[in-house]
Design an enzyme around this catalytic site. Structure first.
Site, mmCIF file in Angstrom:
data_model
loop_
_atom_site.group_PDB
_atom_site.id
_atom_site.type_symbol
_atom_site.label_atom_id
_atom_site.label_comp_id
_atom_site.label_asym_id
_atom_site.label_seq_id
_atom_site.Cartn_x
_atom_site.Cartn_y
_atom_site.Cartn_z
ATOM 1 N N HIS A 182 18.997 -7.900 11.351
ATOM 2 C CA HIS A 182 19.606 -9.203 11.926
ATOM 3 C C HIS A 182 19.965 -8.949 13.512
ATOM 4 O O HIS A 182 19.475 -7.851 13.896
ATOM 5 C CB HIS A 182 20.900 -9.217 11.081
ATOM 6 C CG HIS A 182 20.504 -9.249 9.496
ATOM 7 N ND1 HIS A 182 19.622 -10.235 8.878
ATOM 8 C CD2 HIS A 182 20.859 -8.175 8.650
ATOM 9 C CE1 HIS A 182 19.653 -9.927 7.590
ATOM 10 N NE2 HIS A 182 20.265 -8.731 7.189
ATOM 11 N N GLU A 238 27.065 -6.544 8.881
ATOM 12 C CA GLU A 238 25.772 -5.877 8.926
ATOM 13 C C GLU A 238 25.133 -5.703 10.244
ATOM 14 O O GLU A 238 24.622 -4.682 10.473
ATOM 15 C CB GLU A 238 24.820 -6.748 7.622
ATOM 16 C CG GLU A 238 23.636 -5.581 7.548
ATOM 17 C CD GLU A 238 22.734 -6.408 6.457
ATOM 18 O OE1 GLU A 238 21.842 -5.995 5.998
ATOM 19 O OE2 GLU A 238 22.949 -7.705 6.166
ATOM 20 N N HIS A 257 19.477 -1.547 7.012
ATOM 21 C CA HIS A 257 20.359 -2.902 6.435
ATOM 22 C C HIS A 257 21.296 -2.272 5.613
ATOM 23 O O HIS A 257 21.513 -0.930 5.376
ATOM 24 C CB HIS A 257 19.381 -3.578 5.380
ATOM 25 C CG HIS A 257 18.243 -4.443 6.275
ATOM 26 N ND1 HIS A 257 18.441 -5.802 6.375
ATOM 27 C CD2 HIS A 257 16.965 -4.118 6.620
ATOM 28 C CE1 HIS A 257 17.642 -6.062 7.226
ATOM 29 N NE2 HIS A 257 16.351 -5.158 7.031
ATOM 30 N N GLU A 309 18.766 -0.068 2.387
ATOM 31 C CA GLU A 309 20.035 -0.701 1.969
ATOM 32 C C GLU A 309 20.864 0.469 1.911
ATOM 33 O O GLU A 309 20.756 0.934 0.745
ATOM 34 C CB GLU A 309 19.821 -1.674 0.885
ATOM 35 C CG GLU A 309 18.872 -2.852 0.929
ATOM 36 C CD GLU A 309 19.326 -3.989 1.758
ATOM 37 O OE1 GLU A 309 20.526 -3.929 2.389
ATOM 38 O OE2 GLU A 309 18.623 -4.835 1.863
#
Length: 346
Positions: free
Chosen positions: A136, A173, A228, A310
């Site tokens: 992101h 995040e 992430h 993640e």
């Protein structure tokens, strides 16, 4: 300051016969004394005993002395593969991604800043290229129309990128991924690796997931890791590594990278648990900490070994306590670094 040398200790003749010669001699010697004093000052330290510095032989020598001995450069770039598939489906977590006004325990933590200096001249990873893809972009929430446009991911079309998720207290995040990525870059550079980012919060939004893949491909990276943190429900905890499945459709062909990416993912998963003490995900991967997917553009379009990690679930209070801790994030970066190094040194 007076100066008396041997030549200034004459016998004393009758006063009237030497008045004029002494006056002339004194007048002639004043400039000499002054010159000697100036040389003494220039070549003496503050206490008059140790030399302060040598006088330059020429103007060019002086310039050489004052010139800086070297300079350092800061690596540029970082990567944000946007949670390529996890939020591409309109994940409910997106609605809680905000403008980063939430609390962050390490706003002033120097370790979160991009590392300076060049990669080590020598080291076990000398000659290796690693692309880090921070998931992101902190500015994505301001560019809804841009990140919502559809891009080709090989198997179908999906959103360019997403805002990512956040903790219940507003730690985003996008901020987390950049912090861990900066720490990871430092660790890899210390081992001699050349490190590139897909984005470093240095562009207003994106890049799109297809561009993120192209950045790794163009760099001919030996490994690409997309950083992430998940946005699942409370009670869902732990990390998992996402690896590419076999895809051969349209512009996507992962045939050559499935096996090496699997090895990269397994090595990262193993080192991550030992470095952080975190358990593998209790809701994805059947307790292995590994997951294979074919719906993520960042993996489908890659032609070099690539995985996503993640690091935990931002929506679970216990995982949130870890993800918002600078000390834990350093451990996370250490685990990922060790996994990458093990893969590249095989």
């Amino acid at each position: 300051m007076s100066y008396v040398g041997p030549e200034f200790d004459p016998s004393q003749p009758p006063r009237r016969s030497v008045r004029r010669p002494l006056t002339v001699a004194a007048a002639a010697l004043v400039p000499t004394c002054l010159a000697g004093y100036l040389v003494y000052q220039a070549t003496s330290g503050p206490d008059g005993n140790e030399p302060a510095r040598s006088l330059p032989a020429s103007s060019s020598a002086s310039a050489d002395r004052d010139a800086p001995s070297g300079s350092s450069s800061s690596p540029s770039g970082t990567g944000d593969p946007g949670k390529d598939g996890k939020h591409d489906k309109g994940d409910k977590d997106d609605k809680n991604d905000n403008d980063g006004k939430g609390r962050d325990a390490d706003d002033n933590d120097s370790a979160t800043k991009p590392s300076g200096g060049r990669p080590a001249a020598n080291g076990p990873l000398k000659g290796k290229v690693v692309v880090i893809d921070p998931g992101h972009n902190p500015g994505n929430f301001r560019h809804a129309s841009e990140i919502n446009r559809q891009v080709d991911i090989g198997t179908n079309r999906k959103e360019c990128d997403t805002t990512g998720t956040s903790t219940n207290h507003g730690y985003t995040e996008a901020k987390f991924t950049l912090d861990v990525s900066h720490r990871l870059r430092t660790l890899l550079q210390q081992q001699g690796a050349t490190v590139k980012f897909t984005q470093d919060g240095d562009r207003p939004w994106g890049p799109c997931v297809d561009e993120r893949a192209r950045i790794g491909n163009k760099a001919h990276a030996d490994a690409v890791v997309s950083i992430h943190a998940d946005g699942s429900g409370a009670g869902n905890r732990g990390y998992h590594v996402i690896m590419p499945g076999k895809v051969r459709s349209g512009s996507a062909d992962t045939s050559a990278i499935v096996a090496p990416s699997k090895e990269l993912g397994e090595r990262i998963a193993g080192k991550f648990v030992s470095a952080t003490g975190s358990a593998p995900s209790n809701y994805i991967g059947g307790g292995t900490g590994l997951d294979t997917r074919t719906d993520l553009g960042g993996l489908n379009l890659s032609t070099v070994p690539k995985v996503f990690i993640e690091c935990g679930n931002m929506r679970d209070a216990k995982d949130e306590a870890l993800l918002t801790s600078p000390a834990w994030r350093q451990k996370a970066a250490q685990g990922i670094s060790e996994g990458i190094a093990g893969f590249l040194r095989k």
